[in-house]
Scaffold this active site. Structure first.
Site, PDB file in Angstrom:
ATOM      1  CG  ASP A  63      27.693   9.652  23.232  1.00 20.13           C
ATOM      2  OD1 ASP A  63      27.855   9.732  24.467  1.00 20.13           O
ATOM      3  OD2 ASP A  63      26.610   9.327  22.704  1.00 20.13           O
ATOM      4  CG  HIS A 208      29.162  13.673  19.601  1.00 27.02           C
ATOM      5  ND1 HIS A 208      28.087  14.530  19.624  1.00 27.02           N
ATOM      6  CD2 HIS A 208      28.659  12.423  19.448  1.00 27.02           C
ATOM      7  CE1 HIS A 208      26.974  13.827  19.480  1.00 27.02           C
ATOM      8  NE2 HIS A 208      27.280  12.554  19.363  1.00 27.02           N
TER       9      HIS A 208
END
Ligand SMILES: [Zn+2]
Length: 248
Positions: A63, A208
């Site tokens: 993400d 991430h």
């Protein structure tokens, strides 16, 4: 005709039974709504892909990118090991770094919508929610030349407005089953250890490659941890599979 009155009056009289019941119901409804807003795989506000069913297959997701300097390293590692992943990108970053978005797609990875500015959608009104999703969708469609199919809400926070906006765009909403707080930068070895100890078959792992609130995002530890994460999972007999296979 009067027979019902005493019973009715007794039920409605201010007493010790009705009010606690209402308070209890209110608390239960509140808990249910909170679950719907904050739990990344809660079905309260619509269907969410939260995990796979095959006990041998796991799904890698990143993400908050694209993030120059880190996303490339992650793509290199994935290519080297032949591992597919899904990248939930921030629209504003995608517009700034289009070549990186194309490179993700060229690696046969999936790209999903993660809003335009990584806003917390449960605090946003209907116009903002729609704009966050639709503006990102337009940029990604333009870059990729095809529709985007996946959406993940920042922090997983959702409301019925989010569900409606995602449905309008034809998205499947994706959550995750395992987050390891790599954003807190506990060290690459610790990120790897957390994944090794908790990743199970069917799991959707959240990592991430960027930072939704800062550019550039300091995600080098995640990139450093990735080769070990892949080796550990394979040693445990797990197969990295494309997230898209869960869209039934
Ligand atoms: Zn995010």
């Amino acid at each position: 005709m009067a027979e019902g009155r005493p019973t009715c009056a007794r039920r409605l009289s201010p007493g010790t039974e009705v009010i606690p019941l209402l308070v209890g119901a209110g608390a239960a409804a509140g808990a249910l709504l909170a679950h719907g807003v904050y739990a990344p795989t809660s079905p309260v506000f619509g269907p969410v892909i939260g995990r796979g069913r095959d006990p041998r297959r796991v799904y890698l997701t990143f993400d908050d990118g694209p993030n120059p300097g880190v996303t490339e390293r992650i793509l290199d590692t994935l290519a080297e090991h032949g591992v597919p992943a899904a990248f939930f990108v921030v629209g504003g970053y995608a517009e700034r770094f289009p070549a990186l978005v194309r490179r993700i797609a060229d690696g046969s990875h999936e790209i999903g919508n993660h809003t335009w500015s990584h806003v917390k959608l449960h605090r946003s009104g209907p116009a903002r929610v729609r704009a966050e999703l639709e503006r990102t969708d337009a940029v990604l469609r333009d870059l990729l030349g095809r529709p985007v199919r996946l959406f993940r809400a920042p922090h997983g926070y959702r409301t019925p407005l989010v569900t409606r906006a995602a449905a309008r765009l034809g998205y499947s909403v994706v959550g995750w089953s395992l987050g390891v707080w790599d954003t807190a930068r506990p060290g690459a070895e610790e990120i790897r250890r957390r994944v090794r100890s908790r990743l199970r078959g069917g799991g959707i792992l959240l990592l991430h490659d960027g930072d939704g609130y800062a550019m550039p995002g300091a995600r080098e530890q995640t990139a450093d941890a990735l080769p070990g994460i892949i080796r550990d999972a394979r040693a445990a007999g797990l197969i990295f599979a494309p997230l898209g296979e869960l869209l039934a």
